[in-house]
Structure formats: structure tokens, C-alpha cells
Design a protein around this motif. Structure first.
Motif, PDB file in Angstrom:
ATOM      1  N   TRP A 236       1.109  -1.477   0.045  1.00 46.86           N
ATOM      2  CA  TRP A 236       0.515  -0.043   0.242  1.00 46.86           C
ATOM      3  C   TRP A 236       0.837   1.266   0.144  1.00 46.86           C
ATOM      4  N   ASP A 237       1.720   1.718   0.488  1.00 45.89           N
ATOM      5  CA  ASP A 237       3.119   2.420   0.871  1.00 45.89           C
ATOM      6  C   ASP A 237       3.318   2.336  -0.696  1.00 45.89           C
ATOM      7  N   SER A 238       3.628   1.467  -1.049  1.00 47.79           N
ATOM      8  CA  SER A 238       3.657   1.606  -2.517  1.00 47.79           C
ATOM      9  C   SER A 238       3.657   1.876  -2.795  1.00 47.79           C
ATOM     10  N   TRP A 239       2.082   1.431  -3.314  1.00 48.80           N
ATOM     11  CA  TRP A 239       0.944   2.266  -4.506  1.00 48.80           C
ATOM     12  C   TRP A 239       0.956   3.391  -4.468  1.00 48.80           C
ATOM     13  N   ARG A 240       1.216   4.081  -3.207  1.00 50.75           N
ATOM     14  CA  ARG A 240       0.627   5.793  -3.014  1.00 50.75           C
ATOM     15  C   ARG A 240       1.966   6.472  -2.841  1.00 50.75           C
ATOM     16  N   ALA A 241       3.573   5.606  -2.881  1.00 48.53           N
ATOM     17  CA  ALA A 241       4.053   6.731  -3.288  1.00 48.53           C
ATOM     18  C   ALA A 241       4.964   6.989  -4.706  1.00 48.53           C
ATOM     19  N   GLU A 242       4.522   5.633  -5.133  1.00 47.88           N
ATOM     20  CA  GLU A 242       4.948   5.649  -7.458  1.00 47.88           C
ATOM     21  C   GLU A 242       3.823   5.655  -7.911  1.00 47.88           C
ATOM     22  N   ARG A 243       3.048   6.350  -6.694  1.00 50.03           N
ATOM     23  CA  ARG A 243       1.881   6.521  -7.994  1.00 50.03           C
ATOM     24  C   ARG A 243       1.229   5.709  -9.169  1.00 50.03           C
ATOM     25  N   TRP A 244       0.931   4.245  -8.342  1.00 55.83           N
ATOM     26  CA  TRP A 244       0.712   3.389  -9.344  1.00 55.83           C
ATOM     27  C   TRP A 244      -0.880   3.646  -9.621  1.00 55.83           C
ATOM     28  N   TRP A 245      -1.589   4.512  -9.196  1.00 50.96           N
ATOM     29  CA  TRP A 245      -2.677   4.374 -10.162  1.00 50.96           C
ATOM     30  C   TRP A 245      -2.475   4.317 -11.788  1.00 50.96           C
ATOM     31  N   THR A 246      -1.892   5.387 -11.300  1.00 51.13           N
ATOM     32  CA  THR A 246      -1.866   6.099 -12.732  1.00 51.13           C
ATOM     33  C   THR A 246      -0.412   5.757 -13.648  1.00 51.13           C
ATOM     34  N   SER A 247       0.697   4.854 -13.111  1.00 51.05           N
ATOM     35  CA  SER A 247       1.605   4.380 -13.895  1.00 51.05           C
ATOM     36  C   SER A 247       1.919   2.862 -13.093  1.00 51.05           C
ATOM     37  N   PHE A 248       1.867   1.547 -13.729  1.00 47.36           N
ATOM     38  CA  PHE A 248       2.761   0.562 -12.840  1.00 47.36           C
ATOM     39  C   PHE A 248       3.418  -0.283 -14.144  1.00 47.36           C
ATOM     40  N   SER A 249       2.978  -0.147 -15.169  1.00 42.96           N
ATOM     41  CA  SER A 249       3.162  -1.626 -16.667  1.00 42.96           C
ATOM     42  C   SER A 249       2.841  -0.841 -17.523  1.00 42.96           C
ATOM     43  N   VAL A 250       2.974  -2.121 -18.084  1.00 41.94           N
ATOM     44  CA  VAL A 250       2.702  -1.936 -19.616  1.00 41.94           C
ATOM     45  C   VAL A 250       2.048  -3.161 -19.893  1.00 41.94           C
ATOM     46  N   PHE A 251       0.990  -3.066 -21.432  1.00 41.56           N
ATOM     47  CA  PHE A 251       0.384  -4.325 -21.619  1.00 41.56           C
ATOM     48  C   PHE A 251       0.009  -4.524 -23.338  1.00 41.56           C
ATOM     49  N   SER A 252      -0.573  -5.336 -23.586  1.00 45.44           N
ATOM     50  CA  SER A 252      -1.075  -5.753 -24.749  1.00 45.44           C
ATOM     51  C   SER A 252      -1.627  -4.627 -25.316  1.00 45.44           C
ATOM     52  N   CYS A 253      -2.079  -4.227 -26.174  1.00 44.79           N
ATOM     53  CA  CYS A 253      -3.004  -3.261 -26.785  1.00 44.79           C
ATOM     54  C   CYS A 253      -4.149  -4.268 -27.861  1.00 44.79           C
ATOM     55  N   LYS A 254      -4.204  -5.396 -27.058  1.00 52.53           N
ATOM     56  CA  LYS A 254      -4.955  -6.489 -27.884  1.00 52.53           C
ATOM     57  C   LYS A 254      -5.737  -7.195 -26.602  1.00 52.53           C
ATOM     58  N   GLY A 255      -4.936  -6.714 -25.289  1.00 54.40           N
ATOM     59  CA  GLY A 255      -6.030  -6.906 -23.966  1.00 54.40           C
ATOM     60  C   GLY A 255      -7.463  -6.033 -23.255  1.00 54.40           C
ATOM     61  N   LEU A 256      -7.432  -6.164 -22.232  1.00 56.01           N
ATOM     62  CA  LEU A 256      -8.705  -5.064 -21.924  1.00 56.01           C
ATOM     63  C   LEU A 256      -8.088  -4.793 -20.859  1.00 56.01           C
TER      64      LEU A 256
END
Length: 368
Positions: free
Chosen positions: A332-352
Motif C-alpha cells: 500500500w505504501d508503494s502504491w501511494r508513493a510510486e503513484r501506481w494508480w496512474t502508471s504501473f506497467s505496460v500491457f498488450s494492446c489486444k488485452g482488456l
């Protein structure tokens, strides 16, 4: 008797009959010699005329005026407003009579249901329209019925009700302030209940999906919602109409406050996970298409599914991690500090993945 002597005697008799103290009445000539009725009423004798008293013009208590202001209100001569209670009056306080007072201008006792509001005693009076419904006036005591602003939440008609705090922008817990209309005061941010591949129809197509979601549940300003998304040219910072709107909290469906305002969201991150859909459904650990940095700027010039127009497995896009089920501990601390809510990783464009949608049409004047 000679003929001449007879005529003299007849003349004397006629003159003797006509000599009276009464005025003569004009008589028409008659061939019969017996007379005929007059065509005019004879005048009254002078003695009869002098004996009559003049008719009084003084008003009586039983009289009523026509064409003039009536000064009496009853057969006893009472006047409403003179301070004396007449036979047909319920009360009379003189100059103190008033339609907001205890004695009305018609000299009747103020009563619940008369359609007049007795100041300091009654809150309302709709006359025959009094009832116990929402926004009604109670017929027994003329006090307000259930209504917005009474501090009691009526779930059939209200989303929130903080009484005197409504419309002040003030709250006493983690939920949003109440508006004057007993809704939540703030800019709504939700995660879409639907998922989409990377072909969103561009940034504008993503906005349209937010419009559709907001319209589906009847949200205010539905056609002003914008997606929290960027391509290689535009971002929320550059395309939101109300990027800098201080003092208006960012809230979730249900009223939970995410940030004090949009600038607080980008400066300090959300207070809680963005875990509510437009329907109020709770969702956790979901992917959300963004390609947007914590500051509302473009994150990557490449990771945006060809400007959000391609569902191609060879392309990828940046996504955010919407919420954690447990808001405590190192993750939870990382989620907040590193702003995972808006930028966490990349994903295939055919995914949902889903979209973040935020109200960009909030109008401060709606609280005036």
C-alpha cells in the motif's frame, strides 16, 4: 220666483261653496257636470308638510355601505382592528393584528392550515396542501416534514445531508461535503464498469466512452466527463478544461474523498484507491489504460496503442493499478508513493483494461 231672481240665487249658492280655506284644485271641464278625476296628485296641505320630521342620515349598526368603505364588521358595530373583540371576531389586537401574528387581519386566531405562517410558531403553512410527504408541511403542527437540510438522510431522495453544513464545502468525516441540493459536492472520478482493448477510437473516443458510462447512470455533467488518458500529443494537463479548480474535492461514487482537489491528486496522490465504478460497484487490482504520469502529463511517446486506435498484439500501452483491497502495509505504501494508480506497467494492446473518468464540467455557481 222670476227667472232673473232664480239666477241670482244660484250664483250666490255657487260662490258660497267655493269659498274655503283649502287651496283650489284644478279641475278639467266636464260635459256631464259631475266632474272627473284629476290627472295629477293633489299637493299635500301645508299643515301636513310642516308636521313631518326630516329623515335621519346617521348610520346604524345594521346598515352596510355601498360604494364607500364599510366601517362596521358586524351587527354589534365592532370594527376589526379597534382592539375590542366583537361578537363575530375571534380576537382583536388592534394595530398588532397581522397575518404573521397570533391574530390575523381578519380578526381570526392563527391556526395551522389557514395558509398563513405564524412567525415564531409555524415553519410553514400550505393550507389544504399540508401533508407529511418529503418537502411537505406537517398538517398537525405546521412544521417542515422530511426535507433536504434537516440533517437526516432520506435515502429515497438524498445522497447526503449534513444540515447546516450543506453548501459550505465543509465535512466532518472522510466523505465529501454535501451540496445545497443534498448531493455530494465534488468532482466525481470513477473506473468504468466495462473493459476495452487498445482501440478506443483515439483520446476523443475514450472520452465518449466516459460520456456513455456517466449517462447510463444519470450523472450530472455526463457529456463533460473526460478520460484520464494520454497519447503522444495530449494529456489531462493540456486538455482538461478545469485543471486548476481549487477547493473542489475529487470524490468516488458514494462520496469517499480521493483528493482535496485535482492539484492535490497530482501533487500528493490519491488518499484511497479508485475502486468504484459509475454504478458504485467496488473493483480492486484492475488494469486501467492511461499512459499518463503522476502529474497528468504524457508518460511515453510510444506506449499508447498507436494513439489508442489499434488492438494490435505487437503494440503495448501504459496502464495504472486502480486499487488494493487492503490499504495497509508495504504494498500500500508503494502504491501511494510510486503513484501506481496512474502508471504501473505496460500491457498488450489486444488485452482488456478499463478507463478512469473524471467530471470536467463541474460548475461552482451551482452552489450559489
Amino acid at each position: 220666483m222670476s227667472h232673473n231672481t232664480y239666477l241670482v240665487a244660484l250664483l250666490v249658492m255657487s260662490l258660497g261653496t267655493a269659498c274655503t280655506d283649502d287651496p283650489l284644485t284644478s279641475m278639467p271641464a266636464s260635459d256631464s257636470g259631475s266632474g272627473s278625476p284629476t290627472s295629477f296628485d293633489p299637493p299635500l296641505p301645508s299643515s301636513a308638510t310642516m308636521s313631518e320630521e326630516p329623515t335621519s342620515t346617521e348610520p346604524t349598526t345594521s346598515s352596510t355601505s355601498t360604494g364607500a368603505l364599510t366601517t362596521t364588521s358586524g351587527p354589534d358595530g365592532s370594527v376589526c382592528g379597534d382592539g375590542a373583540v366583537g361578537d363575530e371576531e375571534q380576537c382583536d389586537l388592534g394595530d398588532a393584528n397581522a397575518n404573521i401574528g397570533a391574530c390575523t387581519l381578519e380578526c381570526k386566531h392563527a391556526s395551522c392550515g389557514d395558509g398563513l405562517v405564524h412567525e415564531g410558531v409555524e415553519q410553514c403553512d400550505f393550507g389544504l396542501g399540508n401533508d407529511d410527504s418529503y418537502n411537505g408541511c406537517r398538517p398537525l403542527d405546521c412544521q417542515y416534514g422530511p426535507r433536504c437540510g434537516d440533517g437526516v438522510l432520506d435515502v429515497e431522495h438524498e445522497i447526503c445531508d449534513r444540515g447546516e453544513l450543506n453548501g459550505t464545502g465543509t465535512t466532518d468525516d472522510e466523505f465529501a461535503p454535501c451540496s445545497l441540493m443534498c448531493g455530494y459536492y465534488g468532482r466525481l472520478l470513477f473506473i468504468t464498469s466495462q473493459q476495452f482493448n487498445g482501440d478506443l477510437g483515439g483520446v476523443s473516443g475514450a472520452d465518449l466512452k466516459c460520456h456513455a458510462a456517466a449517462l447510463a447512470v444519470g450523472l450530472p455533467n455526463a457529456n463533460k466527463y473526460r478520460a484520464w488518458i494520454s497519447d503522444n500529443f495530449q494529456s489531462p494537463e493540456t486538455r482538461y478544461d478545469q485543471w486548476d479548480l481549487p477547493g473542489v474535492p475529487v470524490i468516488l461514487t458514494g462520496g469517499l474523498v480521493v483528493a482535496d482537489d485535482l492539484l492535490d491528486l497530482v501533487d500528493n496522490g490519491p488518499h484511497t484507491g479508485i475502486a468504484r465504478t459509475e454504478f458504485g460497484e467496488a473493483l480492486f487490482e484492475e488494469r486501467v489504460w492511461t499512459n499518463t504520469s503522476a502529474f497528468g502529463e504524457i508518460f511515453s511517446i510510444d506506449d499508447h496503442c498507436d494513439s489508442w486506435t489499434a488492438a494490435d498484439g505487437s503494440l503495448q500501452a501504459r496502464w495504472g493499478f486502480n486499487a488494493l483491497a487492503v490499504e495497509d502495509g508495504p504494498e500500500w505504501d508503494s502504491w501511494r508513493a510510486e503513484r501506481w494508480w496512474t502508471s504501473f506497467s505496460v500491457f498488450s494492446c489486444k488485452g482488456l483494461a478499463r478507463l478512469y473518468c473524471i467530471d470536467d464540467g463541474f460548475v461552482l455557481e451551482q452552489e450559489d
